[in-house]
Design a protein around this motif. Structure first.
Motif, PDB file in Angstrom:
ATOM      1  N   VAL B  81       0.855  -1.183   0.000  1.00  7.11           N
ATOM      2  CA  VAL B  81       0.000   0.000   0.000  1.00  7.11           C
ATOM      3  C   VAL B  81       0.893   1.235   0.000  1.00  7.11           C
ATOM      4  O   VAL B  81       2.083   1.160   0.296  1.00  7.11           O
ATOM      5  N   GLY B  82       0.284   2.363  -0.276  1.00  5.60           N
ATOM      6  CA  GLY B  82       1.057   3.608  -0.282  1.00  5.60           C
ATOM      7  C   GLY B  82       0.398   4.597  -1.195  1.00  5.60           C
ATOM      8  O   GLY B  82      -0.398   4.227  -2.062  1.00  5.60           O
ATOM      9  N   GLU B  83       0.762   5.879  -1.016  1.00  6.77           N
ATOM     10  CA  GLU B  83       0.083   6.914  -1.795  1.00  6.77           C
ATOM     11  C   GLU B  83       0.457   6.797  -3.271  1.00  6.77           C
ATOM     12  O   GLU B  83       1.414   6.111  -3.639  1.00  6.77           O
ATOM     13  N   SER B  84      -0.305   7.495  -4.070  1.00  9.19           N
ATOM     14  CA  SER B  84      -0.068   7.509  -5.504  1.00  9.19           C
ATOM     15  C   SER B  84       1.351   8.000  -5.783  1.00  9.19           C
ATOM     16  O   SER B  84       1.799   8.969  -5.188  1.00  9.19           O
ATOM     17  N   GLY B  85       2.066   7.294  -6.649  1.00 10.33           N
ATOM     18  CA  GLY B  85       3.426   7.690  -6.993  1.00 10.33           C
ATOM     19  C   GLY B  85       4.483   7.180  -6.031  1.00 10.33           C
ATOM     20  O   GLY B  85       5.651   7.508  -6.159  1.00 10.33           O
ATOM     21  N   SER B  86       4.091   6.352  -5.062  1.00  8.43           N
ATOM     22  CA  SER B  86       5.055   5.904  -4.056  1.00  8.43           C
ATOM     23  C   SER B  86       5.952   4.776  -4.566  1.00  8.43           C
ATOM     24  O   SER B  86       6.891   4.382  -3.878  1.00  8.43           O
ATOM     25  N   GLY B  87       5.656   4.227  -5.737  1.00 13.51           N
ATOM     26  CA  GLY B  87       6.556   3.242  -6.331  1.00 13.51           C
ATOM     27  C   GLY B  87       6.033   1.818  -6.369  1.00 13.51           C
ATOM     28  O   GLY B  87       6.763   0.893  -6.733  1.00 13.51           O
ATOM     29  N   VAL B 246       0.412 -20.478  -4.867  1.00 15.75           N
ATOM     30  CA  VAL B 246       1.340 -19.508  -5.446  1.00 15.75           C
ATOM     31  C   VAL B 246       1.674 -18.425  -4.425  1.00 15.75           C
ATOM     32  O   VAL B 246       0.953 -18.241  -3.458  1.00 15.75           O
ATOM     33  N   ALA B 247       2.767 -17.749  -4.646  1.00 11.53           N
ATOM     34  CA  ALA B 247       3.075 -16.549  -3.866  1.00 11.53           C
ATOM     35  C   ALA B 247       2.485 -15.370  -4.627  1.00 11.53           C
ATOM     36  O   ALA B 247       2.595 -15.314  -5.849  1.00 11.53           O
ATOM     37  N   MET B 248       1.829 -14.478  -3.910  1.00 10.47           N
ATOM     38  CA  MET B 248       1.232 -13.319  -4.581  1.00 10.47           C
ATOM     39  C   MET B 248       1.749 -12.027  -3.987  1.00 10.47           C
ATOM     40  O   MET B 248       2.024 -11.946  -2.797  1.00 10.47           O
ATOM     41  N   VAL B 249       1.844 -11.031  -4.851  1.00 12.88           N
ATOM     42  CA  VAL B 249       2.080  -9.661  -4.383  1.00 12.88           C
ATOM     43  C   VAL B 249       0.914  -8.838  -4.902  1.00 12.88           C
ATOM     44  O   VAL B 249       0.643  -8.811  -6.104  1.00 12.88           O
ATOM     45  N   VAL B 250       0.187  -8.219  -3.985  1.00 13.96           N
ATOM     46  CA  VAL B 250      -1.025  -7.483  -4.332  1.00 13.96           C
ATOM     47  C   VAL B 250      -0.817  -5.998  -4.033  1.00 13.96           C
ATOM     48  O   VAL B 250      -0.551  -5.629  -2.893  1.00 13.96           O
ATOM     49  N   VAL B 251      -0.899  -5.180  -5.051  1.00 11.61           N
ATOM     50  CA  VAL B 251      -0.851  -3.731  -4.850  1.00 11.61           C
ATOM     51  C   VAL B 251      -2.274  -3.212  -4.843  1.00 11.61           C
ATOM     52  O   VAL B 251      -3.060  -3.541  -5.731  1.00 11.61           O
ATOM     53  N   SER B 252      -2.627  -2.452  -3.808  1.00 14.08           N
ATOM     54  CA  SER B 252      -3.979  -1.903  -3.785  1.00 14.08           C
ATOM     55  C   SER B 252      -4.047  -0.649  -2.938  1.00 14.08           C
ATOM     56  O   SER B 252      -3.339  -0.497  -1.950  1.00 14.08           O
ATOM     57  N   HIS B 253      -4.907   0.274  -3.330  1.00  9.47           N
ATOM     58  CA  HIS B 253      -5.201   1.455  -2.521  1.00  9.47           C
ATOM     59  C   HIS B 253      -6.193   1.106  -1.433  1.00  9.47           C
ATOM     60  O   HIS B 253      -6.369   1.851  -0.483  1.00  9.47           O
ATOM     61  N   ASP B 254      -6.894   0.006  -1.639  1.00 13.70           N
ATOM     62  CA  ASP B 254      -8.055  -0.308  -0.823  1.00 13.70           C
ATOM     63  C   ASP B 254      -7.642  -1.206   0.345  1.00 13.70           C
ATOM     64  O   ASP B 254      -7.343  -2.384   0.166  1.00 13.70           O
ATOM     65  N   LEU B 255      -7.661  -0.642   1.549  1.00 12.36           N
ATOM     66  CA  LEU B 255      -7.223  -1.421   2.706  1.00 12.36           C
ATOM     67  C   LEU B 255      -8.147  -2.611   2.964  1.00 12.36           C
ATOM     68  O   LEU B 255      -7.732  -3.607   3.546  1.00 12.36           O
ATOM     69  N   GLY B 256      -9.386  -2.507   2.508  1.00 10.08           N
ATOM     70  CA  GLY B 256     -10.300  -3.639   2.635  1.00 10.08           C
ATOM     71  C   GLY B 256      -9.810  -4.823   1.805  1.00 10.08           C
ATOM     72  O   GLY B 256      -9.848  -5.976   2.249  1.00 10.08           O
ATOM     73  N   VAL B 257      -9.342  -4.529   0.612  1.00 13.09           N
ATOM     74  CA  VAL B 257      -8.800  -5.574  -0.265  1.00 13.09           C
ATOM     75  C   VAL B 257      -7.554  -6.181   0.371  1.00 13.09           C
ATOM     76  O   VAL B 257      -7.373  -7.403   0.400  1.00 13.09           O
ATOM     77  N   ILE B 258      -6.708  -5.309   0.927  1.00 15.10           N
ATOM     78  CA  ILE B 258      -5.469  -5.780   1.561  1.00 15.10           C
ATOM     79  C   ILE B 258      -5.801  -6.681   2.746  1.00 15.10           C
ATOM     80  O   ILE B 258      -5.235  -7.769   2.909  1.00 15.10           O
ATOM     81  N   ARG B 259      -6.729  -6.240   3.574  1.00 10.57           N
ATOM     82  CA  ARG B 259      -7.110  -7.021   4.753  1.00 10.57           C
ATOM     83  C   ARG B 259      -7.640  -8.390   4.339  1.00 10.57           C
ATOM     84  O   ARG B 259      -7.357  -9.402   4.961  1.00 10.57           O
ATOM     85  N   LEU B 260      -8.382  -8.400   3.250  1.00  5.52           N
ATOM     86  CA  LEU B 260      -9.001  -9.637   2.798  1.00  5.52           C
ATOM     87  C   LEU B 260      -7.984 -10.610   2.198  1.00  5.52           C
ATOM     88  O   LEU B 260      -8.046 -11.809   2.430  1.00  5.52           O
ATOM     89  N   LEU B 261      -7.042 -10.085   1.437  1.00  7.32           N
ATOM     90  CA  LEU B 261      -6.184 -10.970   0.640  1.00  7.32           C
ATOM     91  C   LEU B 261      -4.798 -11.224   1.215  1.00  7.32           C
ATOM     92  O   LEU B 261      -4.172 -12.225   0.878  1.00  7.32           O
TER      93      LEU B 261
END
Ligand SMILES: Nc1ncnc2c1ncn2[C@@H]1O[C@H](COP(=O)(O)OP(=O)(O)OP(=O)(O)O)[C@@H](O)[C@H]1O
Ligand SMILES: [Mg+2]
Ligand SMILES: [Zn+2]
Lengths: 252, 300
Positions: B81-87, B246-261
């Motif tokens: 997670v991170g703000e827009s443009g954070s990389g 599998v190993a996953m890396v999930v980029v998301s702005h949505d903390l709900g998505v992060i919490r879920l996945l």
């Protein structure tokens, strides 16, 4: 894999497992929150707390609201990161690990295999039914889904969760219903350590009694429990030992 | 049991599939750095959260990410997670080979047993790893799909890249994957340009999984979708986590998505990692000022 199966009710003294004497040792644990959003304000949670939880016993944590009880449980589970001190957990294989220092992956393994946590609040997964939600930890440990659902159904019946809710979505449940789903989910896997934060808070007295019985059965099966309850009568009845927190310090 | 794992084809890689207790690190990244611009000796010093910028004040180079290190075990998911443009996207693009990093190492369990640095491998080897061992879901379907060829063709492309040769098998697997992603076989020959956003993302997921990858990278896969459509996509990803190992890396702005996945989460700001930990710890006991702001603005 050991899985909890409902058995005849056993009242009275808990069977003290002789295997490991002290599966959990908490030493000099400190936790203070630093709130940068509020200009770096420090909010102390607790200081210098030490205790041992005896194997297969129930350790109760008493104290007024805000005295740091829930934070302490969360630090043991690593939802909160302690500032200093140690939480030494005795693994099944006899080795020890400090849960304050353990890597994230190690903590995830231990949560899956050994340590459960039940709070007042259920964290429902979207679109997952109550029975599947509660069965999930069993399935994660390798049990077939159908068998896991059967286990859960037995336990749901015991805590008298209405049958028409089993395939319902827990988001829509009442507090007491959610709490029972939570408890069943944690008890079903018979973890070696179970952390309980107000496990009976939203339950009527008759349901409380049933939950107390289930907790007693888990203990008889060797689960070590650490529990926080507002109801001091209930806490004293369940506990082999009670420690008391006052403003974040252990006073008894 | 996984529908994908049971497919009758010798090309499916079973070694890393559904190895539930696998404690192997599937992906390991150390000190990843990527920049836009020529760079100067002061770039590192002058960028990062303490300067609130990723642009070097001396030479104007963008340090899109630097000092990024993490490891993901088989069967686990790391959130970024991170703000827009954070990389965040930059990290994924470097790993997938869309972008050349300026420094750092990446190793994959399935490539030389994790002993070799992917970033210094030849272009040919990098392509091979990407084609055989990785999958990527882009935020915009147009980046991840060829919108003019059929949905089935999009999946087939990846199978061909992974050296599948038998047309009947390719067609069977593409159909199977799409069906699993709830795209009916009757739509298999339709180009994704005719699909809704949610369907396009599901085709991307089918495509990303085609080669039985060890690592899947997902960039904002649900942003821009209706909540109800999002739900369907997330359910499919959850299902994959249970079955594929599998190993996953999930980029998301949505903390709900992060919490879920995601079991674990890494927080980025101005191209640097400011904090990482168990997802529940990041959300309930965030320590870095930026993370606290992020979490409190959502809970508020
Ligand atoms: N092609 C490019 N040329 C120059 N700078 C670029 C280029 N692509 C990205 N950047 C810069 O690199 C930095 C990191 O961008 P990146 O796309 O990785 O961010 P992100 O975290 O994915 O953001 P978002 O949440 O908005 O998707 C930003 O400052 C961005 O402006
Ligand atoms: Mg991005
Ligand atoms: Zn510079």
């Amino acid at each position: 894999m050991s899985v909890f199966t409902p058995q005849p009710i056993t009242h009275g003294a808990a069977g003290q497992s002789s295997a490991t004497a002290l599966p959990l040792r908490v030493r000099n644990l400190h936790k203070t929150f630093t709130l940068h959003v509020l200009g770096g304000k420090h909010v102390p949670a607790f200081h210098d707390v030490s205790f041992d939880a005896p194997a297969g016993g129930f350790l109760g944590i008493a104290g007024a609201s805000g005295s740091g009880k829930s934070s302490l449980l969360k630090c043991i589970f690593r939802t909160y990161l302690a500032d200093s001190g140690s939480v030494t957990w005795n693994l099944t294989d006899g080795s020890e690990i400090d849960l304050v220092q353990a890597t994230d992956d190690e903590v995830l393994d231990i949560r899956r295999d050994e340590i459960g946590y039940v709070s007042q609040f259920l964290r429902p997964m979207p679109r997952v039914t109550a029975i599947d939600l509660a069965a999930r930890p069993l399935v994660e440990r390798g049990m077939e889904r159908a068998e896991a659902r059967e286990r859960i159904a037995d336990l749901f019946a015991r805590v008298r969760l209405p049958r028409d809710l089993w395939d319902g979505l827990p988001v829509l449940f009442s507090g007491g219903e959610q709490q029972r789903v939570n408890l069943v989910r944690a008890l079903a896997v018979a973890p070696r350590l179970l952390l309980l934060d107000e496990p009976t808070a939203s339950l009527s007295p008759d349901l409380q009694a049933e939950v107390v019985t289930l907790i007693g059965e888990a203990r008889d099966r060797g689960t070590t429990l650490v529990g926080v309850m507002h109801d001091t009568d209930l806490l004293n009845r369940l506990s082999d030992q009670v420690i008391v927190l006052d403003q974040g310090r252990r006073v008894a | 049991m996984s529908a994908i794992a049971t497919l009758p084809t010798e090309m499916v890689r079973h070694d890393h599939v559904a190895s539930r207790n696998a404690e192997q690190i599937a992906l390991k990244v150390e000190n990843l750095e990527a920049q836009y611009g020529r760079g100067c000796s002061a770039c590192h010093e002058l960028t990062g959260p303490e300067h609130s910028t990723n642009v070097c004040g001396q030479c104007g180079t963008v340090i899109a990410c630097a000092d990024v290190s993490f490891a993901v075990r088989a069967g686990r998911t790391l959130g970024i997670v991170g703000e827009s443009g954070s990389g965040k996207t930059t990290v994924l693009r470097c790993l997938y080979g869309d972008l050349n990093p300026a420094g750092g190492t990446a190793s994959l369990m399935t490539y030389e047993d994790g002993r070799a640095n992917l970033f210094t491998a030849s272009a040919q080897v990098r392509r091979r790893v990407r084609n055989f061992d990785m999958g990527m879901v882009y935020q915009h379907a147009r980046d991840g799909l060829n919108l003019r060829i059929s949905a089935g063709g999009n999946v087939a492309e990846r199978l061909l890249a992974a050296e599948w040769r038998r047309v009947d098998q390719i067609r069977a697997r593409a159909g199977h994957l799409l069906e699993r992603m709830e795209i009916p076989r009757s739509r298999m020959d339709t180009p994704p340009s005719a699909f809704s956003g949610g369907m396009q993302q599901r085709v991307q997921i089918a495509r990303a999984l085609a080669n039985g990858p060890a690592v899947v990278l997902l960039d904002e896969m649900t942003s821009g979708l209706d909540v109800s459509v999002q739900a369907g996509v997330l359910d499919l990803v959850l299902e994959l986590q249970r079955t594929e190992g599998v190993a996953m890396v999930v980029v998301s702005h949505d903390l709900g998505v992060i919490r879920l996945l995601c079991e674990r989460t890494m927080v980025m700001k101005n191209g640097r990692v400011v904090e990482s930990g168990l997802t529940d710890q990041i959300l309930e006991d965030p320590r870095h000022p930026y993370t606290q702001l992020l979490v409190s603005s959502v809970n508020a």
